[in-house]
Design an enzyme around this catalytic site. Structure first.
Site, PDB file in Angstrom:
ATOM      1  N   TRP B 324      -3.930   1.778   2.847  1.00  0.00           N
ATOM      2  CA  TRP B 324      -2.788   0.975   3.310  1.00  0.00           C
ATOM      3  C   TRP B 324      -3.082  -0.511   3.117  1.00  0.00           C
ATOM      4  CZ3 TRP B 324      -2.295  -2.923   6.904  1.00  0.00           C
ATOM      5  CH2 TRP B 324      -0.997  -3.274   7.280  1.00  0.00           C
ATOM      6  N   HIS B 325      -4.335  -0.888   3.376  1.00  0.00           N
ATOM      7  CA  HIS B 325      -4.683  -2.299   3.273  1.00  0.00           C
ATOM      8  C   HIS B 325      -4.630  -2.794   1.837  1.00  0.00           C
ATOM      9  CE1 HIS B 325      -6.065  -1.958   7.421  1.00  0.00           C
ATOM     10  NE2 HIS B 325      -5.938  -3.269   7.454  1.00  0.00           N
ATOM     11  N   GLY B 326      -5.037  -1.969   0.909  1.00  0.00           N
ATOM     12  CA  GLY B 326      -5.000  -2.453  -0.461  1.00  0.00           C
ATOM     13  C   GLY B 326      -5.183  -1.312  -1.447  1.00  0.00           C
ATOM     14  N   PHE B 489      -1.010  -7.272   1.967  1.00  0.00           N
ATOM     15  CA  PHE B 489      -0.943  -5.863   2.322  1.00  0.00           C
ATOM     16  C   PHE B 489       0.500  -5.488   2.610  1.00  0.00           C
ATOM     17  CE2 PHE B 489      -5.230  -7.167   4.136  1.00  0.00           C
ATOM     18  CZ  PHE B 489      -5.829  -7.065   2.900  1.00  0.00           C
TER      19      PHE B 489
END
Lengths: 486, 489
Positions: B324-326, B489
């Site tokens: 999800w973050h990257g 993000f």
């Protein structure tokens, strides 16, 4: 209730913004790096009202190119320069407008590089103040007092992204906080401001090097024809109107360009444009390039090779002497306002000044010339510096706050006066001891100076030691020693 | 629009005043919020407003349909539409190139090279945040835990609410949406506390995060030039950079919303004072970790399906959280490290308690707490390496650098001058210490309350000093305005 609270908050917010604005403006001086504009304007505001006779405007060509101490001495008029690096004609207009609130000069001299530099710099791009980097523009803006003129200039010349950083120097310079020496220096300056006899000249003592001359020869500067833009003309017209309204004469002056550069650009078009501008406005134009077409590299200073060459101190002496003569011949001012806290005033006017009215007397000795005790010393030009070593003081007075100078007098057209930062202070406890003083009276009286012989014209120079006390009073002592440049 | 920009400094007061002028009329007020939120977002790139609008419309109508149908299959289909549209956008814009790259790389393992190039896709700012926020709405309605709204304007304002649109906190519909149906009375104290929180957020961002970034970027962008203490210092500074960057954003978001009467959830709670990774995730990006708990971990079975399934679920959640973050393998590794540690902590928790009891170790005394906090901080910092490194190869260089013993450099000057001037480094350290002290103190006793009890002159002096401090010591100007890290993000 709700509306009342909202108004209450908005009122407090407004108050907070005003307070912050006031504080940021008040603290801004701490973070700025010193520039020519700061120096000239801060001392300008300290001048006695309506005491200045000749006001000079322009960019660094003026600041480096002329030694106005000479003009002050030779015209016997009080001269002041409001030059700043990168100053443009629109800025000059606002500078004149601001200056006229405090002074009633008889002559305004405008150095033309402020007109031609935009185009020469930017190769005929549409000329406007947008071409000038903000940092340079602000040199002539920041130090002016808050006034209607400043607000008018702000609204006229600073647009878009320049708006916030222009009005809030603290925001612009905030990253300087890490330079604690700068902060300390700025605070010290605020506590102990410039003396009122600062004249804004920044003549360089470093002549152009051989390698730079070669670079000039190799570099292509383009041969575009120079034209004064409508934009610049409009501001020039405003300057002329302002001058007429205040009964002031205007003189256009072009400080010499380095010949290796001048012959590579379309200089004729620059010269003709200025003549045209002067004729149309019925003012005089002095192109010093025509008077001094062949000034050698020694008359220019050692800076990066580009459109922007400055005269060295040697060039400044020669050109300023000529300009003084030109002004004396073409304008008749009956004043005796000249600033008498400048050594040049006494040296050029051959006024002896070993004792002040209150009896203070200059004492001292030039101990050595290049390590010799001889009274006559000869040196070939360019074969190393002239090194002078000695001490100067006022008899019976502490030497701590005195400014020391050395003057090399050839004749009434060439006198070299050392710059304050050129002369190293030397501790001379021996002098204090010699006079049997026990209060360190003369400990700060020593000096040591290196003078580049390339900055001296050929001839024999009489050496004088000069001292200025903390009241701005000048004392001069003849050493009866000479240096000959062969 | 960035919170730390002149644009926002002009935008926010205008919106604030208009908002409170019309605040009595709910419909108009919500329109003002919606328009200002769209301007806020469109300032960056107006074209991506269509994505928000489509997500909003789809979820609004899916929500309405879900409320009127009891048919399980239809309900599942409706939920699928919402998931497909929202996650479809997210996958397309964020993960397409990642999967293409991974696909191509995996073929290389078998000695085959595929001639597939990645697509030129711009990642819409904050897409991960508003996608999760709007998904919570449909999922909660599907689960019959929340009733849908009939007010499209209010719902649109909820999805696009500008203070938290691009980097959270990720709000649940059940908490934020009802607030769009309440009118608020202007509360001077609340507005003031909101403004102070915004100032605190700006301090974190501009004074600490952006200054630490100068050091961190220099080391992490040139990992082969640095080793040992330099890489350790850069990693520790990154820990504070990302905390101050992200929690600074959250503070500004919560503060801005509070000035308009809205209450956003707490997103950070001094996470580096945690004594375990499990506790760390209860204090770090709380809105995301609780979202994953409620919408991923629990639906997977949570801890209800046996020990090993619990561990698997936990690990999977953190793996997904990393992704999800990257869209890069480094983020997946970062998530995996956290997942593994949490699984280990869970697995040994009972035995650990037993050992502590047997050895008579009091977990609560200060020295032991400090040891646990330190160990936990070291683990978190180690994981941050993968989060920050530009590539997996770079992260290997950084980790290898940790073990090059050059601790003598601590007694020199050069280590403190990487990307910073001497005084800047000192300021950074003092600011970080100050931050830790202030946050610790504030947890026990509200500093705003203490300030409010002081005399007017003192209060105003504090306000002025805060503003001057940020103005002088903040990193900005000369193209120095930096985006918030979590925008990507």
């Amino acid at each position: 209730m709700k509306k009342k609270n909202l108004i209450h908050l908005l009122f407090k917010s407004g108050l907070f913004i005003i307070l912050m604005g006031f504080l940021t403006m008040t603290c801004a001086f701490m973070f700025g790096t010193q520039n020519s504009g700061d120096l000239t304007w801060s001392a300008f505001y300290k001048q006695k009202k309506n005491s200045i006779d000749l006001l000079f405007f322009g960019n660094s060509h003026l600041g480096n190119g002329l030694d106005l101490n000479i003009v002050n001495a030779k015209t016997k008029s009080k001269v002041y320069t409001l030059y700043s690096s990168g100053q443009t004609l629109p800025q000059t207009y606002y500078n004149i407008k601001e200056a006229l609130k405090y002074q009633t000069p008889k002559l305004i001299v405008i150095e033309t590089f402020a007109i031609s530099s935009d185009t020469i710099y930017y190769f005929n791009e549409p000329v406007s103040d947008k071409n000038i980097p903000l940092k340079a523009k602000l040199q002539s803006f920041d130090s002016k007092k808050l006034s209607l003129v400043k607000i008018e200039e702000y609204r006229d010349l600073y647009k878009g992204e320049e708006i916030i950083p222009t009005i809030f120097p603290l925001i612009r310079n905030h990253s300087n906080w890490a330079d604690l020496d700068l902060l300390k220096g700025n605070l010290a300056k605020k506590m102990k401001p410039n003396s009122e006899y600062y004249f804004g000249c920044s003549n360089s003592i470093w002549p152009l090097s051989e390698s730079k001359i070669e670079e000039y020869r190799a570099k292509d500067f383009g041969k575009q024809e120079f034209k004064i833009s409508k934009y610049q003309r409009s501001y020039f017209n405003k300057i002329i109107e302002l001058a007429k309204d205040n009964n002031i004469e205007v003189l256009l002056v072009t400080i010499p360009y380095f010949k290796e550069y001048r012959k590579k650009i379309d200089y004729k078009s620059v010269h003709n444009s200025m003549i045209d501008l002067a004729l149309k406005n019925n003012i005089k134009y002095l192109d010093l390039n025509h008077i001094f077409p062949d000034l050698s590299y020694q008359y220019f200073t050692n800076e990066p090779v580009g459109h922007n060459q400055h005269l060295s101190y040697k060039g400044g002496i020669v050109v300023s002497n000529y300009l003084s003569k030109y002004i004396n011949n073409n304008y008749k001012f009956k004043t005796d306002n000249a600033n008498k806290s400048l050594p040049e005033y006494y040296l050029y006017n051959k006024i002896k000044r070993e004792t002040l009215n209150n009896g203070d007397k200059i004492i001292g000795n030039l101990d050595a010339i290049n390590g010799t005790k001889n009274t006559k010393y000869a040196s070939t030009q360019g074969k190393g510096p002239i090194v002078l070593d000695g001490w100067i003081a006022i008899e019976g007075k502490s030497s701590k706050f005195n400014e020391l100078f050395i003057a090399l007098v050839r004749d009434n057209n060439f006198i070299y006066v050392s710059k304050p930062n050129q002369l190293k202070s030397k501790n001379r406890k021996d002098v204090t001891k010699y006079f049997n003083e026990n209060n360190n009276l003369y400990d700060d009286s020593g000096f040591l100076i290196n003078i580049d012989s390339k900055l001296l014209e050929l001839g024999r120079y009489s050496l004088y030691m000069v001292l200025r006390n903390n009241k701005g009073e000048v004392l001069i002592k003849d050493t009866f020693k000479t240096v000959e440049i062969l | 629009m960035l919170f730390n920009s002149i644009d926002f400094a002009i935008f926010f007061p205008i919106v604030f005043v208009i908002y409170w002028i019309v605040s009595g009329k709910l419909k108009i007020r919500n329109i003002v919020v919606l328009i200002s939120s769209y301007i806020f977002y469109g300032w960056w790139d107006w074209r991506f407003l269509f994505l928000i609008a489509i997500s909003t419309l789809v979820d609004f109508y899916v929500g309405k349909k879900l409320s009127i149908t009891e048919n399980k299959i239809t309900r599942k289909k409706l939920l699928f539409i919402s998931l497909a549209v929202n996650l479809g956008f997210l996958f397309y814009f964020k993960y397409t190139n990642f999967f293409i790259d991974t696909f191509v790389e995996s073929f290389k393992l078998f000695g085959k090279t595929l001639e597939v190039s990645t697509l030129n896709i711009i990642l819409p700012v904050g897409i991960s945040f508003y996608t999760f926020q709007t998904l919570s709405y449909t999922i909660d309605i599907y689960r019959k835990r929340f009733k849908p709204t009939d007010d499209l304007i209010a719902f649109s304002a909820f999805v696009a609410f500008f203070p938290q649109l691009v980097a959270g906190p990720i709000e649940r519909a059940s908490h934020l949406l009802p607030q769009f149906f309440k009118t608020y009375k202007f509360n001077y104290a609340l507005v003031k506390s909101g403004l102070l929180l915004m100032a605190f957020g700006l301090f974190k961002k501009m004074v600490i995060a952006d200054r630490a970034a100068l050091y961190v970027n220099e080391v992490y962008n040139n990992p082969s030039n640095y080793e040992g203490v330099e890489t350790i210092m850069a990693t520790v500074l990154f820990a504070f950079q990302i905390y101050c960057d992200f929690s600074g954003y959250s503070d500004i978001a919560i503060g801005a919303a509070r000035t308009m009467g809205f209450d956003l959830m707490k997103n950070f709670d001094s996470p580096y004072l945690s004594k375990s990774i499990t506790e760390f995730w209860r204090r770090w990006h709380i809105s995301l970790s609780t979202w994953f708990r409620d919408y991923v971990y629990i639906p997977l079975g949570g801890s209800r399906k046996g020990e090993f399934r619990t561990y698997f679920n936990l690990f999977l959640v953190f793996l997904v959280s990393g992704l999800w973050h990257g869209a890069a393998m480094t983020f997946v590794i970062w998530g995996a490290i956290h997942g593994i540690i949490i699984v280990i902590e869970k697995a040994i928790s009972k035995n650990k308690e037993r050992v502590f009891r047997k050895l008579n170790i009091n977990k609560e005394n200060i020295s032991n707490r400090l040891v646990f906090v330190f160990i936990n901080f070291v683990i978190v910092c180690f994981a941050w390496v993968f989060f920050r490194a530009n590539s997996f190869a770079d992260s290997k260089l950084i980790v290898a650098g940790f073990f090059n013993n050059n601790f003598d450099a601590l007694f020199g000057d050069e280590i403190y001058l990487i990307g910073l001037q001497d005084n800047e480094f000192k300021l950074l350290i003092f600011a970080i210490i100050g931050l830790v002290v202030v946050e610790r103190f504030h947890r026990k006793r509200s500093l705003v309350k203490i300030l409010n009890q002081q005399a007017l002159l003192f209060r105003w002096s504090v306000y002025v000093l805060i503003a001057l401090f940020i103005m002088i010591f903040g990193v900005y100007g000369d193209n120095n305005i930096s985006e918030f890290i979590y925008f990507q993000f």
